[in-house]
Scaffold this active site. Sequence first.
Site, short mmCIF file in Angstrom:
data_model
loop_
_atom_site.label_atom_id
_atom_site.label_comp_id
_atom_site.label_asym_id
_atom_site.label_seq_id
_atom_site.Cartn_x
_atom_site.Cartn_y
_atom_site.Cartn_z
N SER A 237 0.82 -1.21 0.00
CA SER A 237 0.00 0.00 0.00
C SER A 237 0.86 1.26 0.00
O SER A 237 2.06 1.23 0.32
CB SER A 237 -0.91 0.02 1.22
OG SER A 237 -0.15 0.25 2.40
N ASP B 176 -1.40 -0.89 -3.72
CA ASP B 176 -2.73 -0.74 -3.12
C ASP B 176 -2.98 0.66 -2.57
O ASP B 176 -2.08 1.32 -2.04
CB ASP B 176 -2.87 -1.76 -1.98
CG ASP B 176 -4.29 -1.92 -1.50
OD1 ASP B 176 -5.21 -1.87 -2.33
OD2 ASP B 176 -4.48 -2.13 -0.28
N HIS B 177 -4.24 1.11 -2.69
CA HIS B 177 -4.71 2.37 -2.10
C HIS B 177 -3.80 3.54 -2.44
O HIS B 177 -3.36 4.30 -1.58
CB HIS B 177 -4.86 2.24 -0.58
CG HIS B 177 -6.18 1.63 -0.19
ND1 HIS B 177 -7.39 2.27 -0.40
CD2 HIS B 177 -6.49 0.45 0.38
CE1 HIS B 177 -8.37 1.50 0.05
NE2 HIS B 177 -7.85 0.38 0.50
N THR C 204 -5.07 -6.39 8.29
CA THR C 204 -5.00 -6.31 9.74
C THR C 204 -4.91 -7.67 10.40
O THR C 204 -4.20 -7.83 11.41
CB THR C 204 -6.22 -5.54 10.27
OG1 THR C 204 -6.23 -4.22 9.71
CG2 THR C 204 -6.20 -5.43 11.78
#
Length: 308
Positions: A50, A84-85, A236
């Site tokens: 990310s 990612d993101h 997570t």
Amino acid sequence: MPLTPTGEIVAAAATRRHAVAAFNVITLEHAEAIVTGAESAGQAVILQISQNAVAFHHGKLGPITAAAAAVAASAAVPVGLHLDHVTSEALLHEAPAHGYTSVMYDASDKPHTANVAATLAAARFAHEHGMWIEAELGTVAGKDGAPPLPAHAPGARTDPDEAAAYVAATGVDALAVAVGSSHAMTDRTAVLDHQLITALHHAVSVPLVLHGSSGVPDQQLRQAVAAGMVKVNIGTALNVSYTQSIRDFLTGDANRAKPTVDPRKYLTRAREAVTSTVAHFATLLANPPSGGRRSAAGPSGESVTLQC
């Protein structure tokens, strides 16, 4: 084996009526554990790095990407490499040079018109450079410590008609949707809107992506795959396993006459814990309930075969 394009992995999952797990990489140990867990499960996997992880590595995309790619290249199952993101255009433009086969461009915090314009530009860049692109419509809360949205708050759910129009306007290859999950959940209590997932699956022509999946119970994840989810993002849950194993090791080690100072001792435990977590999710997502409403076709209607 060489890196497998993310688009091929996702298309193969859609054909088989199951989902592929996409796991977030922060450290080298994450990448090693993800690949080992995927090999144990006999499933393809996507390594995701990310924009936040890049920031953790002093804003340098190259080193962590090279490490993850090297781990992927030694894998016995297909592995994709995904950025990612991404909200930074500069980071997006770096991706092709570092071997990324896909990117998630996140303009979901912008007003709708601006989201469409920014995502369209990102999709054009990605496609010009051979990358598959994912975007987000609706608000999957919990990013950067933000609290979850109330169930009926504006943007807390993705509208199927808006989703279809958004995909047509931007040309993205996959769509992350808001259906009840939230980023950064450490307990697995999220309740998904499975009727909405089904409606979105029928409304859009591209694979659906579930973000914030660490907080979703196993049975809910299986139902989500049966209803139409094809790519499931998990971050997570890995960090919970990683950190708890280190905490347990160091707590037990504290009263020894010579406490451990070699990080390999506790990082080995952490890597093993993450491996087990990855194997669980990879196996789970490959075995949704039978009798789902998914089509056996790939996202553009073609049949896709990928050995894994």
